[in-house]
Design a protein around this motif. Structure first.
Motif, PDB file in Angstrom:
ATOM      1  N   PRO A   1       0.805  -1.226   0.000  1.00 23.17           N
ATOM      2  CA  PRO A   1       0.000   0.000   0.000  1.00 23.17           C
ATOM      3  C   PRO A   1       0.838   1.276   0.000  1.00 23.17           C
ATOM      4  O   PRO A   1       0.420   2.285  -0.573  1.00 23.17           O
ATOM      5  CB  PRO A   1      -0.836  -0.092   1.269  1.00 23.17           C
ATOM      6  CG  PRO A   1      -0.596  -1.415   1.865  1.00 23.17           C
ATOM      7  CD  PRO A   1       0.524  -2.079   1.135  1.00 23.17           C
ATOM      8  N   GLN A   2       2.014   1.245   0.595  1.00 22.87           N
ATOM      9  CA  GLN A   2       2.846   2.443   0.626  1.00 22.87           C
ATOM     10  C   GLN A   2       3.257   2.870  -0.779  1.00 22.87           C
ATOM     11  O   GLN A   2       3.403   4.045  -1.063  1.00 22.87           O
ATOM     12  CB  GLN A   2       4.101   2.222   1.479  1.00 22.87           C
ATOM     13  CG  GLN A   2       3.836   2.206   2.973  1.00 22.87           C
ATOM     14  CD  GLN A   2       3.212   0.903   3.449  1.00 22.87           C
ATOM     15  OE1 GLN A   2       3.326  -0.135   2.812  1.00 22.87           O
ATOM     16  NE2 GLN A   2       2.527   0.959   4.580  1.00 22.87           N
ATOM     17  N   ARG A   3       3.451   1.912  -1.681  1.00 29.08           N
ATOM     18  CA  ARG A   3       3.846   2.220  -3.055  1.00 29.08           C
ATOM     19  C   ARG A   3       2.671   2.156  -4.028  1.00 29.08           C
ATOM     20  O   ARG A   3       2.834   2.409  -5.211  1.00 29.08           O
ATOM     21  CB  ARG A   3       4.940   1.252  -3.500  1.00 29.08           C
ATOM     22  CG  ARG A   3       6.247   1.489  -2.797  1.00 29.08           C
ATOM     23  CD  ARG A   3       7.325   0.552  -3.307  1.00 29.08           C
ATOM     24  NE  ARG A   3       8.532   0.731  -2.532  1.00 29.08           N
ATOM     25  CZ  ARG A   3       8.784   0.150  -1.375  1.00 29.08           C
ATOM     26  NH1 ARG A   3       7.925  -0.677  -0.846  1.00 29.08           N
ATOM     27  NH2 ARG A   3       9.906   0.376  -0.733  1.00 29.08           N
ATOM     28  N   GLY A   4       1.499   1.752  -3.548  1.00 32.34           N
ATOM     29  CA  GLY A   4       0.333   1.651  -4.416  1.00 32.34           C
ATOM     30  C   GLY A   4       0.383   0.465  -5.347  1.00 32.34           C
ATOM     31  O   GLY A   4      -0.138   0.506  -6.452  1.00 32.34           O
ATOM     32  N   VAL A   5       1.002  -0.620  -4.899  1.00 33.10           N
ATOM     33  CA  VAL A   5       1.142  -1.824  -5.721  1.00 33.10           C
ATOM     34  C   VAL A   5       0.179  -2.887  -5.205  1.00 33.10           C
ATOM     35  O   VAL A   5       0.230  -3.269  -4.031  1.00 33.10           O
ATOM     36  CB  VAL A   5       2.584  -2.372  -5.676  1.00 33.10           C
ATOM     37  CG1 VAL A   5       2.697  -3.669  -6.445  1.00 33.10           C
ATOM     38  CG2 VAL A   5       3.554  -1.337  -6.209  1.00 33.10           C
TER      39      VAL A   5
ATOM     40  N   GLY B   1      13.760   4.312 -12.176  1.00 32.45           N
ATOM     41  CA  GLY B   1      12.870   4.230 -13.327  1.00 32.45           C
ATOM     42  C   GLY B   1      11.465   4.693 -12.996  1.00 32.45           C
ATOM     43  O   GLY B   1      11.120   4.936 -11.848  1.00 32.45           O
ATOM     44  N   THR B   2      10.654   4.776 -14.048  1.00 33.56           N
ATOM     45  CA  THR B   2       9.259   5.153 -13.864  1.00 33.56           C
ATOM     46  C   THR B   2       8.503   3.964 -13.277  1.00 33.56           C
ATOM     47  O   THR B   2       8.975   2.821 -13.347  1.00 33.56           O
ATOM     48  CB  THR B   2       8.609   5.543 -15.209  1.00 33.56           C
ATOM     49  OG1 THR B   2       8.514   4.361 -16.022  1.00 33.56           O
ATOM     50  CG2 THR B   2       9.398   6.620 -15.931  1.00 33.56           C
ATOM     51  N   PRO B   3       7.318   4.189 -12.720  1.00 31.99           N
ATOM     52  CA  PRO B   3       6.543   3.061 -12.206  1.00 31.99           C
ATOM     53  C   PRO B   3       6.293   1.981 -13.263  1.00 31.99           C
ATOM     54  O   PRO B   3       6.408   0.789 -12.972  1.00 31.99           O
ATOM     55  CB  PRO B   3       5.235   3.709 -11.741  1.00 31.99           C
ATOM     56  CG  PRO B   3       5.637   5.089 -11.347  1.00 31.99           C
ATOM     57  CD  PRO B   3       6.694   5.466 -12.352  1.00 31.99           C
TER      58      PRO B   3
ATOM     59  N   VAL C   1       7.595  -1.926 -12.988  1.00 29.12           N
ATOM     60  CA  VAL C   1       6.691  -3.079 -13.017  1.00 29.12           C
ATOM     61  C   VAL C   1       7.108  -4.055 -14.116  1.00 29.12           C
ATOM     62  O   VAL C   1       7.202  -5.260 -13.897  1.00 29.12           O
ATOM     63  CB  VAL C   1       5.227  -2.635 -13.194  1.00 29.12           C
ATOM     64  CG1 VAL C   1       4.330  -3.819 -13.519  1.00 29.12           C
ATOM     65  CG2 VAL C   1       4.738  -1.919 -11.948  1.00 29.12           C
ATOM     66  N   ARG C   2       7.375  -3.525 -15.305  1.00 26.90           N
ATOM     67  CA  ARG C   2       7.800  -4.393 -16.410  1.00 26.90           C
ATOM     68  C   ARG C   2       9.090  -5.131 -16.073  1.00 26.90           C
ATOM     69  O   ARG C   2       9.224  -6.320 -16.334  1.00 26.90           O
ATOM     70  CB  ARG C   2       7.983  -3.577 -17.681  1.00 26.90           C
ATOM     71  CG  ARG C   2       6.683  -3.176 -18.317  1.00 26.90           C
ATOM     72  CD  ARG C   2       6.899  -2.441 -19.610  1.00 26.90           C
ATOM     73  NE  ARG C   2       5.618  -2.099 -20.205  1.00 26.90           N
ATOM     74  CZ  ARG C   2       5.430  -1.105 -21.026  1.00 26.90           C
ATOM     75  NH1 ARG C   2       6.435  -0.334 -21.380  1.00 26.90           N
ATOM     76  NH2 ARG C   2       4.235  -0.865 -21.510  1.00 26.90           N
ATOM     77  N   GLU C   3      10.048  -4.410 -15.519  1.00 24.78           N
ATOM     78  CA  GLU C   3      11.320  -5.034 -15.152  1.00 24.78           C
ATOM     79  C   GLU C   3      11.115  -6.074 -14.054  1.00 24.78           C
ATOM     80  O   GLU C   3      11.708  -7.146 -14.087  1.00 24.78           O
ATOM     81  CB  GLU C   3      12.317  -3.974 -14.703  1.00 24.78           C
ATOM     82  CG  GLU C   3      13.687  -4.562 -14.413  1.00 24.78           C
ATOM     83  CD  GLU C   3      14.690  -3.502 -14.025  1.00 24.78           C
ATOM     84  OE1 GLU C   3      15.166  -3.562 -12.874  1.00 24.78           O
ATOM     85  OE2 GLU C   3      14.982  -2.626 -14.855  1.00 24.78           O
ATOM     86  N   ALA C   4      10.270  -5.767 -13.082  1.00 30.46           N
ATOM     87  CA  ALA C   4      10.014  -6.702 -11.982  1.00 30.46           C
ATOM     88  C   ALA C   4       9.433  -8.016 -12.508  1.00 30.46           C
ATOM     89  O   ALA C   4       9.838  -9.103 -12.083  1.00 30.46           O
ATOM     90  CB  ALA C   4       9.066  -6.071 -10.963  1.00 30.46           C
ATOM     91  N   ILE C   5       8.502  -7.927 -13.433  1.00 28.68           N
ATOM     92  CA  ILE C   5       7.895  -9.132 -14.011  1.00 28.68           C
ATOM     93  C   ILE C   5       8.927  -9.917 -14.802  1.00 28.68           C
ATOM     94  O   ILE C   5       9.002 -11.148 -14.695  1.00 28.68           O
ATOM     95  CB  ILE C   5       6.668  -8.761 -14.864  1.00 28.68           C
ATOM     96  CG1 ILE C   5       5.551  -8.225 -13.963  1.00 28.68           C
ATOM     97  CG2 ILE C   5       6.181  -9.964 -15.676  1.00 28.68           C
ATOM     98  CD1 ILE C   5       4.411  -7.576 -14.703  1.00 28.68           C
TER      99      ILE C   5
END
Length: 86
Positions: free
Chosen positions: A28-32, A65-67, A71-75
């Protein structure tokens, strides 16, 4: 006044399987917020889901990086790590 961030998740294995391999991702702190689909019935689906969740949260914690890029890199990193461990 400070807002307290919170979230909750619930998942159901359905009528076919006895275990549930889905894992929530919520920061929740990062809105993920999301769900890792454990692909029930495949070998070690619950392990793959756990690896994905851990890797994704670790990557998103780094503010580079941008959000969307994060997200893309994390996946992609999670996918590579699951493949490596398989």
């Amino acid at each position: 006044m400070a807002r307290i961030a919170s979230s909750a998740a619930r998942s159901d294995p359905g009528r076919v399987r006895t275990n549930n391999e889905d894992l929530p991702v919520h920061d929740p702190q990062r809105g993920v917020f999301g769900v890792i689909d454990g692909v029930g019935g495949h070998a070690a689906g619950e392990l793959a889901a756990a690896i994905a969740r851990d890797v994704i949260l670790q990557r998103l914690a780094r503010p580079l990086g941008t959000p969307v890029e994060r997200v893309r890199e994390a996946i992609a990193i999670a996918n590579n790590e699951i493949y490596r461990r398989a």
